[in-house]
Design a protein around this motif. Structure first.
Motif, short mmCIF file in Angstrom:
data_model
loop_
_atom_site.label_atom_id
_atom_site.label_comp_id
_atom_site.label_asym_id
_atom_site.label_seq_id
_atom_site.Cartn_x
_atom_site.Cartn_y
_atom_site.Cartn_z
N UNK A 95 17.54 6.70 -13.57
CA UNK A 95 17.61 7.28 -14.91
C UNK A 95 19.06 7.41 -15.37
N UNK A 96 19.25 7.32 -16.68
CA UNK A 96 20.60 7.35 -17.25
C UNK A 96 21.33 8.66 -16.99
N UNK A 97 20.61 9.71 -16.68
CA UNK A 97 21.24 11.01 -16.41
C UNK A 97 21.86 11.08 -15.01
N UNK A 107 0.81 -1.22 0.00
CA UNK A 107 0.00 0.00 0.00
C UNK A 107 0.84 1.28 0.00
N UNK A 108 2.11 1.16 0.34
CA UNK A 108 3.00 2.33 0.39
C UNK A 108 3.94 2.43 -0.81
N UNK A 109 3.97 1.38 -1.62
CA UNK A 109 4.92 1.35 -2.72
C UNK A 109 4.71 2.48 -3.72
N UNK A 137 2.99 -3.35 -10.64
CA UNK A 137 3.99 -2.37 -11.05
C UNK A 137 4.90 -2.88 -12.15
N UNK A 138 4.71 -4.12 -12.58
CA UNK A 138 5.62 -4.74 -13.55
C UNK A 138 5.66 -3.96 -14.85
N UNK A 139 4.54 -3.84 -15.53
CA UNK A 139 4.51 -3.20 -16.86
C UNK A 139 4.90 -1.73 -16.82
N UNK A 140 4.38 -1.01 -15.86
CA UNK A 140 4.57 0.44 -15.86
C UNK A 140 5.91 0.90 -15.29
N UNK A 141 6.47 0.12 -14.34
CA UNK A 141 7.66 0.63 -13.68
C UNK A 141 8.81 -0.36 -13.61
N UNK A 200 8.23 5.71 -7.47
CA UNK A 200 8.61 6.74 -8.45
C UNK A 200 9.86 7.52 -8.06
N UNK A 201 9.96 7.87 -6.80
CA UNK A 201 11.14 8.61 -6.34
C UNK A 201 12.42 7.80 -6.45
N UNK A 202 12.34 6.54 -6.07
CA UNK A 202 13.52 5.67 -6.15
C UNK A 202 13.92 5.46 -7.60
#
Length: 120
Positions: free
Chosen positions: A36-38, A22-24, A63-67, A29-31
């Protein structure tokens, strides 16, 4: 500081197990922004390691497909070996945990993993 946050998130997911789901949405998103490659190599490696640890403890199928899949594929293509290692670990954890749900993705994952086995 972010290393401590990732350690905490990994620990919370280990202790809380499925209750951490429930907290993921708040943490993931922040983690993943650190993957990111930058970002510097150390950030990318840390982020991939963290999300892989979380996947060991909870069901990440939502969260598999989207993240997770995009992050793992990006990590497997990273020029740094530490990032690749953590992404490969995450790939293994997700395929083990999600099993049949990922059958359609096996060819893509195997293709992304195959360069790791080339002799240099």
């Amino acid at each position: 500081m972010m290393t401590a946050v990732c350690d905490l998130v990994g620990g919370l997911s280990r202790v809380m197990g499925p209750h951490f789901n429930q907290y993921l949405n708040e943490f993931l998103p922040g983690i993943l922004s650190y993957a990111k490659s930058s970002r510097p190599v150390s950030d990318r490696s840390m982020a991939m390691g963290c999300v892989s640890e979380v996947a060991q403890e909870i069901d990440v199928s939502d969260y598999w497909e989207s993240q997770y899949k995009p992050a793992i594929l990006q990590g497997l293509a990273d020029p740094d070996d530490n990032v690749k290692r953590n992404a490969a670990f995450g790939c293994g954890v997700c395929t083990e945990k999600l099993g049949e749900k990922l059958v359609a993705d096996y060819p893509l994952l195997l293709q992304a993993l195959s360069p790791l086995f080339s002799i240099q």
